[in-house]
Design a protein around this motif. Structure first.
Motif, PDB file in Angstrom:
ATOM      1  N   VAL A 192       1.870   9.621  -0.541  1.00  0.00           N
ATOM      2  CA  VAL A 192       2.650  10.852  -0.593  1.00  0.00           C
ATOM      3  C   VAL A 192       2.913  11.334   0.836  1.00  0.00           C
ATOM      4  O   VAL A 192       1.975  11.636   1.567  1.00  0.00           O
ATOM      5  CB  VAL A 192       1.890  11.925  -1.387  1.00  0.00           C
ATOM      6  CG1 VAL A 192       2.646  13.234  -1.376  1.00  0.00           C
ATOM      7  CG2 VAL A 192       1.659  11.447  -2.807  1.00  0.00           C
ATOM      8  N   ASP A 224      -6.281   0.538  -8.965  1.00  0.00           N
ATOM      9  CA  ASP A 224      -5.471   0.730  -7.758  1.00  0.00           C
ATOM     10  C   ASP A 224      -4.087   0.108  -7.949  1.00  0.00           C
ATOM     11  O   ASP A 224      -3.913  -0.787  -8.774  1.00  0.00           O
ATOM     12  CB  ASP A 224      -6.194   0.013  -6.600  1.00  0.00           C
ATOM     13  CG  ASP A 224      -5.809   0.577  -5.244  1.00  0.00           C
ATOM     14  OD1 ASP A 224      -4.939   1.463  -5.182  1.00  0.00           O
ATOM     15  OD2 ASP A 224      -6.391   0.122  -4.241  1.00  0.00           O
ATOM     16  N   ILE A 277     -14.874 -11.974   2.147  1.00  0.00           N
ATOM     17  CA  ILE A 277     -14.709 -10.656   1.541  1.00  0.00           C
ATOM     18  C   ILE A 277     -16.025 -10.121   0.976  1.00  0.00           C
ATOM     19  O   ILE A 277     -16.273  -8.918   0.976  1.00  0.00           O
ATOM     20  CB  ILE A 277     -13.631 -10.699   0.430  1.00  0.00           C
ATOM     21  CG1 ILE A 277     -13.234  -9.289  -0.031  1.00  0.00           C
ATOM     22  CG2 ILE A 277     -14.082 -11.499  -0.776  1.00  0.00           C
ATOM     23  CD1 ILE A 277     -12.304  -8.592   0.881  1.00  0.00           C
ATOM     24  N   SER A 316     -12.526  -6.224  -4.275  1.00  0.00           N
ATOM     25  CA  SER A 316     -11.645  -7.358  -4.540  1.00  0.00           C
ATOM     26  C   SER A 316     -12.121  -8.127  -5.778  1.00  0.00           C
ATOM     27  O   SER A 316     -13.263  -8.002  -6.203  1.00  0.00           O
ATOM     28  CB  SER A 316     -11.647  -8.257  -3.308  1.00  0.00           C
ATOM     29  OG  SER A 316     -11.652  -9.594  -3.670  1.00  0.00           O
TER      30      SER A 316
HETATM   31  P1  C2E Z   1      -4.532   0.251  -0.571  1.00  0.00           P
HETATM   32  O1  C2E Z   1      -5.870   0.178  -1.214  1.00  0.00           O
HETATM   33  O2  C2E Z   1      -3.375   0.461  -1.447  1.00  0.00           O
HETATM   34  O3  C2E Z   1      -4.663   1.360   0.538  1.00  0.00           O
HETATM   35  C1  C2E Z   1      -3.725   2.275   0.817  1.00  0.00           C
HETATM   36  C2  C2E Z   1      -2.898   1.882   1.981  1.00  0.00           C
HETATM   37  O4  C2E Z   1      -1.805   2.760   2.078  1.00  0.00           O
HETATM   38  C3  C2E Z   1      -3.616   1.966   3.312  1.00  0.00           C
HETATM   39  O5  C2E Z   1      -3.119   0.935   4.101  1.00  0.00           O
HETATM   40  C4  C2E Z   1      -3.154   3.295   3.818  1.00  0.00           C
HETATM   41  O6  C2E Z   1      -3.212   3.397   5.223  1.00  0.00           O
HETATM   42  C5  C2E Z   1      -1.731   3.318   3.349  1.00  0.00           C
HETATM   43  N1  C2E Z   1      -1.196   4.652   3.210  1.00  0.00           N
HETATM   44  C6  C2E Z   1      -1.868   5.750   2.843  1.00  0.00           C
HETATM   45  N2  C2E Z   1      -1.055   6.828   2.801  1.00  0.00           N
HETATM   46  C7  C2E Z   1       0.174   6.385   3.107  1.00  0.00           C
HETATM   47  C8  C2E Z   1       1.449   7.033   3.199  1.00  0.00           C
HETATM   48  O7  C2E Z   1       1.600   8.226   2.992  1.00  0.00           O
HETATM   49  N3  C2E Z   1       2.515   6.256   3.538  1.00  0.00           N
HETATM   50  C9  C2E Z   1       2.378   4.931   3.772  1.00  0.00           C
HETATM   51  N4  C2E Z   1       3.462   4.243   4.087  1.00  0.00           N
HETATM   52  N5  C2E Z   1       1.192   4.288   3.698  1.00  0.00           N
HETATM   53  C10 C2E Z   1       0.090   4.998   3.354  1.00  0.00           C
HETATM   54  P2  C2E Z   1      -4.061   0.005   4.927  1.00  0.00           P
HETATM   55  O8  C2E Z   1      -5.199   0.790   5.470  1.00  0.00           O
HETATM   56  O9  C2E Z   1      -3.197  -0.748   5.867  1.00  0.00           O
HETATM   57  O10 C2E Z   1      -4.644  -0.960   3.846  1.00  0.00           O
HETATM   58  C11 C2E Z   1      -3.863  -1.897   3.215  1.00  0.00           C
HETATM   59  C12 C2E Z   1      -4.582  -2.527   2.093  1.00  0.00           C
HETATM   60  O11 C2E Z   1      -5.685  -3.318   2.540  1.00  0.00           O
HETATM   61  C13 C2E Z   1      -5.200  -1.520   1.159  1.00  0.00           C
HETATM   62  O12 C2E Z   1      -4.249  -1.061   0.281  1.00  0.00           O
HETATM   63  C14 C2E Z   1      -6.259  -2.352   0.505  1.00  0.00           C
HETATM   64  O13 C2E Z   1      -5.731  -3.099  -0.541  1.00  0.00           O
HETATM   65  C15 C2E Z   1      -6.708  -3.276   1.602  1.00  0.00           C
HETATM   66  N6  C2E Z   1      -7.958  -2.751   2.162  1.00  0.00           N
HETATM   67  C16 C2E Z   1      -8.177  -1.851   3.131  1.00  0.00           C
HETATM   68  N7  C2E Z   1      -9.485  -1.657   3.341  1.00  0.00           N
HETATM   69  C17 C2E Z   1     -10.132  -2.448   2.447  1.00  0.00           C
HETATM   70  C18 C2E Z   1     -11.508  -2.711   2.149  1.00  0.00           C
HETATM   71  O14 C2E Z   1     -12.433  -2.114   2.713  1.00  0.00           O
HETATM   72  N8  C2E Z   1     -11.788  -3.625   1.177  1.00  0.00           N
HETATM   73  C19 C2E Z   1     -10.805  -4.281   0.514  1.00  0.00           C
HETATM   74  N9  C2E Z   1     -11.133  -5.157  -0.440  1.00  0.00           N
HETATM   75  N10 C2E Z   1      -9.498  -4.047   0.741  1.00  0.00           N
HETATM   76  C20 C2E Z   1      -9.162  -3.149   1.712  1.00  0.00           C
END
Ligand code: C2E
Ligand code: CA
Ligand code: CA
Length: 679
Positions: free
Chosen positions: A633, A574, A481, A514
């Motif tokens: 949203v 977050d 990470i 993280s």
């Molecule tokens: P998170 O930080 O809570 O990111 C938001 C997640 O919600 C993203 O999923 C996004 O695609 C999704 N999302 C946004 N709008 C909506 C919506 O309207 N409805 C629904 N159902 N989902 C929505 P994603 O991209 O799959 O990422 C999942 C998690 O992975 C993220 O949650 C975050 O914790 C982690 N993540 C993603 N990129 C990074 C990164 O560059 N670094 C780190 N450390 N963690 C990451």
């Protein structure tokens, strides 16, 4: 004889001259016969100037009639100064004639002191009665006076309060503490800032109130009284309590959630280790629940879930800990049982949950797959024990469900996908398999895009797209990470600068950080170096950290956050509300924003519990001057509701999914146009 008379005369003269009051002696024709030293001083003249003249010269108001009867008060102008005097007249018969002795006391100072006192009192009363803060003046126990705000707060009439006991409003257990508090105020008379206390009470209408009270001493009519000022913090407190409860309980079933379960388990593991006793962990996963939920709808799904929990409870004892782990997964902790007993419990759970349920007058068939792990044999920490119980459960699913299995070492083979991910992660950056997508954040008030969140995307050469939800935890466990975050930070900042140069309105770029990153010593320096290198102003960078980040090494974390904040970087919490949050703790962190977890937004509709939670979070955030972002949203109604609740920013599929940099640049204005459908 003569000498005695002479001596008396001298004595009288001495009294006359040394009297503190001014004395005038006049005859029946109002002529001044004599006056003493005090009179000379009061009227600032010499005796010789007035002897023989009409007393009206000194006392313009003088009339026999008014002065004959005892004591009167008058105002005089002496050398242009207003003086208040009190005059007492005594008639003295001397042979055939009558002389009058006028005793004149200067009351000016007394009257002035009284006047300022009255003015001060009026001013105080004015403040007291018109104050929006509820104020009460009381002896230790007895209420002396109250203002309107207090009457309203307590839900009584003034008569029901004044003269009554203060303690009537509190439960008897609280009284000793209140007495102690008041004593402290009394003892610490000179302390400039009296301590603030929080009290809970019920008002006359039975409404529960949380009050912040502050008592000071005041002097009224020579008596020392308490003045207690109260601020109604009920709304804030309620919001805080529901958040606290929510942090440890599953909203639907009221069962302990993950955080609470791990707290309990930590203690159980310690005492089992000390006493040499065994603990069993059951990982339960409902069979077919997801299908039922999808076909019957969420509401019926919730009802079914409650029935499931009731049945589970009937198979367990009180001291067993049942916790909802999320979705349709549960964890059970069993204390000090033999394997045989545990088999029986698993069997009864299987039987119980495979008997049909009735939902919407329909029979519904579920079942439960159970994996069991054992402390200390299968693991010594909760994390390992859960992983092993999970593996055993997975094996049950493979073998045909509604059954149970104890964990065995051979089950480890299932980690292969995990191993491939671990392996792949290390090479992904060199292979160029990683990419960043961006999701806009829109300010609800202005309707403008004000920021974007950078979200990493991984397309594995053989395994295809792998969700960050799957590989981020692995990257954290393996330490990859750190590389990942550095890559994301640099890339995201470059992108942001590039957009600015291309003429987009400047945006705040949010990067997920993280807890592992935060643990490294060079993290803060790295962030600041990147900003310098990219020549991006710090206010265009925001770090999204989770509550769990901040719970580790609290002191150092606060220190690091403070450096970043001082440098102008924004900090956001977050997934707020999903985990360990204690609001009193959040309060101490140098942060700017709370991002409400997606799970509360998902089912947001004006009649759900979610809306009250969202409202609670917003209320508290505002009280700490934090801004609030809602994520996830998806519907226009949700934007409208959040607008009504005074949420600052929104992010989610309603505006846009996370999209590539190029796509974002092209769609910028289209995305903002979506605000036009919001009422
Ligand atoms: P998170 O930080 O809570 O990111 C938001 C997640 O919600 C993203 O999923 C996004 O695609 C999704 N999302 C946004 N709008 C909506 C919506 O309207 N409805 C629904 N159902 N989902 C929505 P994603 O991209 O799959 O990422 C999942 C998690 O992975 C993220 O949650 C975050 O914790 C982690 N993540 C993603 N990129 C990074 C990164 O560059 N670094 C780190 N450390 N963690 C990451
Ligand atoms: Ca995030
Ligand atoms: Ca989030």
């Amino acid at each position: 004889m003569d000498r005695r008379v002479q001596k008396q005369e001298v004595l009288k003269w001495a009294f006359f001259e040394s009297a503190l009051d001014a004395i005038l002696v006049i005859d029946e024709k109002r002529h001044v016969l004599s006056l003493n030293y005090a009179a000379e001083t009061l009227f600032s003249l010499k005796a010789s100037d007035v002897i023989g003249s009409d007393v009206v010269k000194l006392l313009p108001f003088y009339k026999f009639s008014s002065l004959q009867d005892g004591r009167t008060e008058h105002s005089l102008l002496i050398s242009n100064r207003e003086v208040t005097v009190e005059i007492t007249v005594m008639a003295v018969a001397i042979e055939e004639t009558v002389e009058y002795m006028l005793y004149i006391r200067n009351m000016t100072q007394e009257r002035e002191a009284e006047k300022t006192l009255i003015e001060a009192k009026n001013r105080y009363e004015n403040l007291f009665y018109s104050s929006p803060l509820a104020i009460m003046v009381h002896r230790e126990e007895e209420v002396v006076s109250v203002n309107d705000a207090m009457i309203q707060l307590l839900g009584v009439t003034e008569d029901q309060l004044v003269g009554k006991s203060l303690y009537d409003f509190f439960s008897s257990e609280q009284v000793p503490d209140i007495k102690k508090g008041l004593k402290a105020v009394r003892d610490r008379k000179d302390e400039p800032r009296p301590p603030l206390a929080q009290l809970k009470m019920y008002n006359a209408l039975g409404k529960e109130l949380f009050l912040e009270v502050k008592s000071t001493l005041i002097q009224i009519n020579g008596e020392t009284l308490f003045q207690t000022v109260t601020r109604d913090v009920t709304e804030q407190k309620k919001a805080q309590e529901s958040l606290q409860y929510m942090a440890f309980h599953d909203m639907l079933t009221d069962l302990p959630n993950r955080s609470m379960f791990s707290n309990i388990v930590e203690k159980s593991i310690d005492s089992a280790a000390a006493s040499g006793k065994k603990l069993h962990f059951l990982f339960l996963d409902l069979d077919r629940f997801k299908q039922v939920n999808d076909t019957l709808g969420h509401h019926a799904g919730d009802q079914l879930m409650l029935q499931v929990v009731d049945r589970m409870k009937s198979c367990l004892r009180n001291q067993d800990v049942l916790s909802r782990f999320g979705g349709d997964e549960f964890l059970v902790l069993l204390h000090d049982r033999t394997d045989e007993e545990v088999r029986k419990i698993c069997k009864s759970l299987n039987d119980c949950l495979s008997t049909p349920f009735v939902v919407l007058s329909r029979d519904v068939y579920l079942g439960v797959s159970i994996g069991v792990s054992l402390f200390p044999k299968d693991g010594k920490t909760l994390e390992v024990l859960v992983r092993h119980a999970d593996l055993a459960m997975y094996e049950v699913k493979k073998q045909g469900r509604n059954h149970y299995l104890f964990y065995q070492k051979e089950m480890q083979v299932h980690t292969t996908r995990r191993m491939r991910i671990e392996d792949g992660l290390r090479k992904a950056f060199e292979l160029g398999e990683m990419e960043l997508h961006y999701q806009p954040k829109v300010n609800i008030q202005s309707g403008h895009i004000v920021g974007v969140e950078a979200l990493i995307r991984w397309t594995h050469a053989k395994m295809g797209v792998i969700s960050p939800a799957e590989f981020i935890p692995i990257a954290e466990e393996t330490g990859v990470i750190v590389t990942l975050t550095k890559w994301v930070l640099k890339k995201a900042c470059h992108q942001n600068k590039y957009w600015q140069l291309k003429g987009l309105p400047p945006l705040k770029m949010s990067v997920n950080i993280s807890s592992v990153d935060f643990g490294t010593t060079d993290f803060v320096d790295y962030v600041l170096d990147v900003l310098r290198e990219v020549e991006l102003e710090s206010r265009y960078l925001e770090l999204e950290i989770t509550e769990s980040v901040t719970m580790k090494h609290v002191e150092q974390t606060i220190e690091k956050l403070q450096i970043l904040k001082d440098a102008g970087v924004f900090i956001s919490i977050d997934d707020f509300g999903s985990g360990y949050s204690s609001f009193s703790y959040i309060q101490k962190l140098p942060i700017h924003t709370l991002k409400i977890d997606r799970s509360f937004i998902k089912d947001l509709d004006p009649n759900t519990t979610e809306v009250s939670i969202v409202r609670a979070i917003i209320t508290l955030a505002k009280s700490l001057q934090l801004s609030v972002v809602a994520e996830g949203v998806e519907e226009v109604e949700q934007v409208e509701l959040l607008h009504k609740e005074k949420c600052d920013e929104v992010q989610g599929y309603y505006f846009s999914k996370p999209i590539s940099a190029q796509e974002f640049y092209e769609k910028f204005h289209k995305i903002e146009e979506k605000m036009e459908f919001v009422h």
